[in-house]
Design a protein around this motif. Structure first.
Motif, short mmCIF file in Angstrom:
data_model
loop_
_atom_site.label_atom_id
_atom_site.label_comp_id
_atom_site.label_asym_id
_atom_site.label_seq_id
_atom_site.Cartn_x
_atom_site.Cartn_y
_atom_site.Cartn_z
N GLY A 121 0.81 -1.21 0.00
CA GLY A 121 0.00 0.00 0.00
C GLY A 121 0.84 1.26 0.00
N THR A 122 1.90 1.26 0.81
CA THR A 122 2.75 2.44 0.88
C THR A 122 3.54 2.63 -0.41
OG1 THR A 122 2.96 2.32 3.28
CG2 THR A 122 4.66 3.52 2.12
N GLU A 123 4.04 1.54 -0.98
CA GLU A 123 4.76 1.65 -2.25
C GLU A 123 3.86 2.23 -3.33
OE1 GLU A 123 7.75 -2.18 -1.49
OE2 GLU A 123 6.07 -2.33 -2.90
N PHE A 124 2.60 1.78 -3.36
CA PHE A 124 1.67 2.31 -4.36
C PHE A 124 1.50 3.81 -4.18
CE2 PHE A 124 -2.19 3.48 -6.42
CZ PHE A 124 -2.31 2.64 -7.51
N SER A 125 1.31 4.24 -2.93
CA SER A 125 1.10 5.67 -2.67
C SER A 125 2.30 6.51 -3.11
CB SER A 125 0.83 5.88 -1.18
OG SER A 125 -0.37 5.26 -0.79
N LEU A 126 3.50 6.02 -2.81
CA LEU A 126 4.71 6.75 -3.20
C LEU A 126 4.84 6.80 -4.71
CD1 LEU A 126 7.30 5.37 -0.62
CD2 LEU A 126 6.40 7.69 -0.72
N LEU A 127 4.64 5.66 -5.37
CA LEU A 127 4.79 5.62 -6.83
C LEU A 127 3.73 6.48 -7.50
CD1 LEU A 127 6.44 4.51 -9.13
CD2 LEU A 127 5.04 2.43 -9.09
N GLU A 128 2.53 6.51 -6.92
CA GLU A 128 1.48 7.35 -7.49
C GLU A 128 1.86 8.83 -7.45
OE1 GLU A 128 -3.20 8.60 -6.83
OE2 GLU A 128 -2.31 7.05 -5.56
N VAL A 129 2.44 9.26 -6.33
CA VAL A 129 2.89 10.66 -6.23
C VAL A 129 3.93 10.97 -7.30
CG1 VAL A 129 4.13 12.34 -4.80
CG2 VAL A 129 2.37 10.88 -3.77
N LEU A 130 4.92 10.09 -7.45
CA LEU A 130 5.97 10.32 -8.45
C LEU A 130 5.41 10.26 -9.86
CD1 LEU A 130 8.93 8.26 -6.93
CD2 LEU A 130 8.56 10.73 -6.83
#
Length: 231
Positions: free
Chosen positions: A159-168
């Motif tokens: 979940g956290t990886e998705f959130s970070l990648l979405e921001v980038l």
């Protein structure tokens, strides 16, 4: 009601936290050892698991590892204050966030709600914006259901990886400061000496592999932030 699993052997703390969570509208189940916590987490439908690191029978780190082997349920780790090694290892294994102990019930609830907002695909820009597909080159993200593909194949992200990648991805080709990444991905300012963004970015880099020139798809500028390359 949102179902929360609280795994911690501290009887007084779990009693206080569970009572507060119930008052805040959550349906709370508590267990007091890591082995039972794993069995409970993978056999029932919980919205989120709160998992202590130091527990009898099975450590929180090993419990996290076993849960992650079969379930993508969001996991919030409770760590001893200043316990950097376990904290980083936990994030690397797929924890979504951590809260140092001792913590206040209000802080815990705030972190839980922030994780649930991310994993449910809701944000300050509203559901419609969150549902829209984000595409950068061969990377495609569907924020509404937290799914991702890379080069035509499913990309497994926490979940956290998705959130970070979405921001980038939403700022592809641009340098995004770690402070902005933290605010957009985690709903809070970046704390001093907080390395969780770096740990998760390292994991995402491994999953994306390298560019034809051998460089990472996510570039870093020391002390400034990260940038997702467009092609």
């Amino acid at each position: 009601m949102v179902k929360i699993l609280l795994v911690d052997d501290d009887v007084d703390l779990t009693s206080m936290l569970s009572q507060y969570l119930v008052r805040e509208g959550f349906d709370v189940t508590t267990v007091r050892d890591g082995e039972t916590g794993v069995m409970e987490a993978i056999s029932r439908d919980y919205a989120l698991v709160v998992l202590d690191i130091m527990m009898p029978r099975l450590s929180g780190i090993e419990a996290l590892r076993r849960i992650r082997a079969t379930s993508p349920v969001p996991i919030l780790m409770l760590t001893a204050r200043g316990d950097d090694i376990d904290r980083i290892v936990g994030l690397d294994l797929g924890a979504d966030d951590y809260v140092p102990k001792p913590c206040t019930p209000g802080e815990l609830v705030a972190r839980i709600r922030a994780i649930l907002r991310r994993t449910e695909g809701r944000g300050s820009s509203g559901m419609a914006a969150a549902q829209r597909m984000v595409q950068v080159g061969e990377l495609t993200l569907w924020p509404g259901n937290r799914q991702a593909t890379w080069r035509g194949a499913s990309l497994e992200l926490t979940g956290t990886e998705f959130s970070l990648l979405e921001v980038l991805a939403r700022h592809s080709g641009q340098l995004v400061s770690k402070q902005d990444i933290s605010q957009q991905a985690f709903d809070r300012p970046l704390a001093r000496f907080d390395r969780r963004i770096d740990v998760h970015i390292s994991s995402i880099r491994q999953k994306l592999g390298t560019r034809p020139d051998g460089q990472s798809w996510i570039q870093s500028v020391r002390g400034l932030g990260y940038q997702l390359l467009e092609d």
